[in-house]
Design a protein around this motif. Sequence first.
Motif, PDB file in Angstrom:
ATOM      1  N   GLU A 176       1.961  11.826   1.632  1.00 42.81           N
ATOM      2  CA  GLU A 176       0.666  12.170   2.222  1.00 42.81           C
ATOM      3  C   GLU A 176       0.710  13.516   2.919  1.00 42.81           C
ATOM      4  O   GLU A 176      -0.233  14.302   2.835  1.00 42.81           O
ATOM      5  CB  GLU A 176       0.243  11.074   3.193  1.00 42.81           C
ATOM      6  CG  GLU A 176      -0.105   9.753   2.506  1.00 42.81           C
ATOM      7  CD  GLU A 176      -0.416   8.650   3.493  1.00 42.81           C
ATOM      8  OE1 GLU A 176       0.057   8.746   4.656  1.00 42.81           O
ATOM      9  OE2 GLU A 176      -1.116   7.701   3.121  1.00 42.81           O
ATOM     10  N   HIS A 195       0.536   8.805  -6.503  1.00 41.43           N
ATOM     11  CA  HIS A 195       0.447  10.236  -6.216  1.00 41.43           C
ATOM     12  C   HIS A 195       1.663  11.027  -6.688  1.00 41.43           C
ATOM     13  O   HIS A 195       1.759  12.221  -6.400  1.00 41.43           O
ATOM     14  CB  HIS A 195       0.246  10.456  -4.714  1.00 41.43           C
ATOM     15  CG  HIS A 195      -1.102  10.014  -4.222  1.00 41.43           C
ATOM     16  ND1 HIS A 195      -2.263  10.667  -4.556  1.00 41.43           N
ATOM     17  CD2 HIS A 195      -1.455   8.961  -3.442  1.00 41.43           C
ATOM     18  CE1 HIS A 195      -3.294  10.042  -3.992  1.00 41.43           C
ATOM     19  NE2 HIS A 195      -2.825   9.007  -3.317  1.00 41.43           N
ATOM     20  N   ALA A 240       5.938   7.112   1.775  1.00 41.78           N
ATOM     21  CA  ALA A 240       4.495   7.301   1.630  1.00 41.78           C
ATOM     22  C   ALA A 240       3.993   8.372   2.590  1.00 41.78           C
ATOM     23  O   ALA A 240       3.128   9.187   2.233  1.00 41.78           O
ATOM     24  CB  ALA A 240       3.767   5.985   1.876  1.00 41.78           C
ATOM     25  N   THR A 243       0.828  -1.207   0.000  1.00 42.42           N
ATOM     26  CA  THR A 243       0.000   0.000   0.000  1.00 42.42           C
ATOM     27  C   THR A 243       0.864   1.258   0.000  1.00 42.42           C
ATOM     28  O   THR A 243       0.585   2.220  -0.721  1.00 42.42           O
ATOM     29  CB  THR A 243      -0.932   0.004   1.219  1.00 42.42           C
ATOM     30  OG1 THR A 243      -1.756  -1.157   1.180  1.00 42.42           O
ATOM     31  CG2 THR A 243      -1.814   1.251   1.219  1.00 42.42           C
ATOM     32  N   HIS A 244       1.912   1.257   0.804  1.00 46.21           N
ATOM     33  CA  HIS A 244       2.777   2.433   0.882  1.00 46.21           C
ATOM     34  C   HIS A 244       3.471   2.706  -0.454  1.00 46.21           C
ATOM     35  O   HIS A 244       3.555   3.860  -0.896  1.00 46.21           O
ATOM     36  CB  HIS A 244       3.831   2.233   1.980  1.00 46.21           C
ATOM     37  CG  HIS A 244       3.258   2.287   3.355  1.00 46.21           C
ATOM     38  ND1 HIS A 244       3.672   1.448   4.371  1.00 46.21           N
ATOM     39  CD2 HIS A 244       2.299   3.067   3.902  1.00 46.21           C
ATOM     40  CE1 HIS A 244       3.008   1.721   5.477  1.00 46.21           C
ATOM     41  NE2 HIS A 244       2.165   2.701   5.215  1.00 46.21           N
ATOM     42  N   THR A 299       1.114   4.136  -2.874  1.00 47.11           N
ATOM     43  CA  THR A 299       0.848   5.550  -2.583  1.00 47.11           C
ATOM     44  C   THR A 299       1.857   6.440  -3.299  1.00 47.11           C
ATOM     45  O   THR A 299       1.500   7.461  -3.889  1.00 47.11           O
ATOM     46  CB  THR A 299       0.917   5.801  -1.064  1.00 47.11           C
ATOM     47  OG1 THR A 299      -0.139   5.081  -0.420  1.00 47.11           O
ATOM     48  CG2 THR A 299       0.768   7.294  -0.751  1.00 47.11           C
TER      49      THR A 299
END
Length: 246
Positions: free
Chosen positions: A196, A13, A192, A5-6, A9
């Motif tokens: 964010e 993005h 990540a 998931t990281h 990300t």
Amino acid sequence: MTTTTHLHTVVLHWADLHEAAGQPSTIGGFGLGLRGYLARLNADADQLEYEGHQAAHLRTLERDPTQLGIRPTPVRLHILDTMAAIHADLLQCADAIAETVQRRPTAPPAPRRAAYARTRADRVAWEDHASRVQAAQDDAADRRRWRWTGTRPDAPYTALWLLGRVQGAPGPFRALTVSETDRIAAVARSTAGRVERALDIAAQRRTLERPCTCGGRIDVHGGEGRQPVAHCTGCGRIWAEGVIAA
């Protein structure tokens, strides 16, 4: 969240970071606009009036015809710095992981002197030699291999390469050890988090150093695109941009 998931990300993005780097800074980012607002609550009224006149003067200069012309696109340097740091961390991690998990290219067979294949056995031997030479060349040129020289891969490619190692994708690699898996996980989590925070897409909570007038702590909640809100854990007062509630 998982390492997968990281890394996703960062990949998903990265284009958003490029876009954000060319945008002017916005007021009210997590902690910044609110912290400035809180600091100004007790500011001197004359100072605020002076700053207002100064801002009006600057706007007048911006509208002055003598100031017209080609203006550079605003660049948010802190976003560019964040992108550079993320890219460097990913490259450093991939360099180190590839050093230990990537198999060396297959050695080509020794050259053979040119000779006329008189028999079927000779032809088979030459075909086998040519096949092994081609296999060694293909192995060395495998696009899945990590390269330390030449143009360095960009951040999304590097993140995807690390993701392939975590997921055990096929290629000239051995399986990761526990320590190697943990190293990639730490870098993925860190990068990540930077993405964010730079894009304000993760919920965050911080405690301001400046206490409330009652002496209580002021916790600030924000992120995920929302305007930050502060709450005193002592007296219960709530601050938001332009709003104060008891």
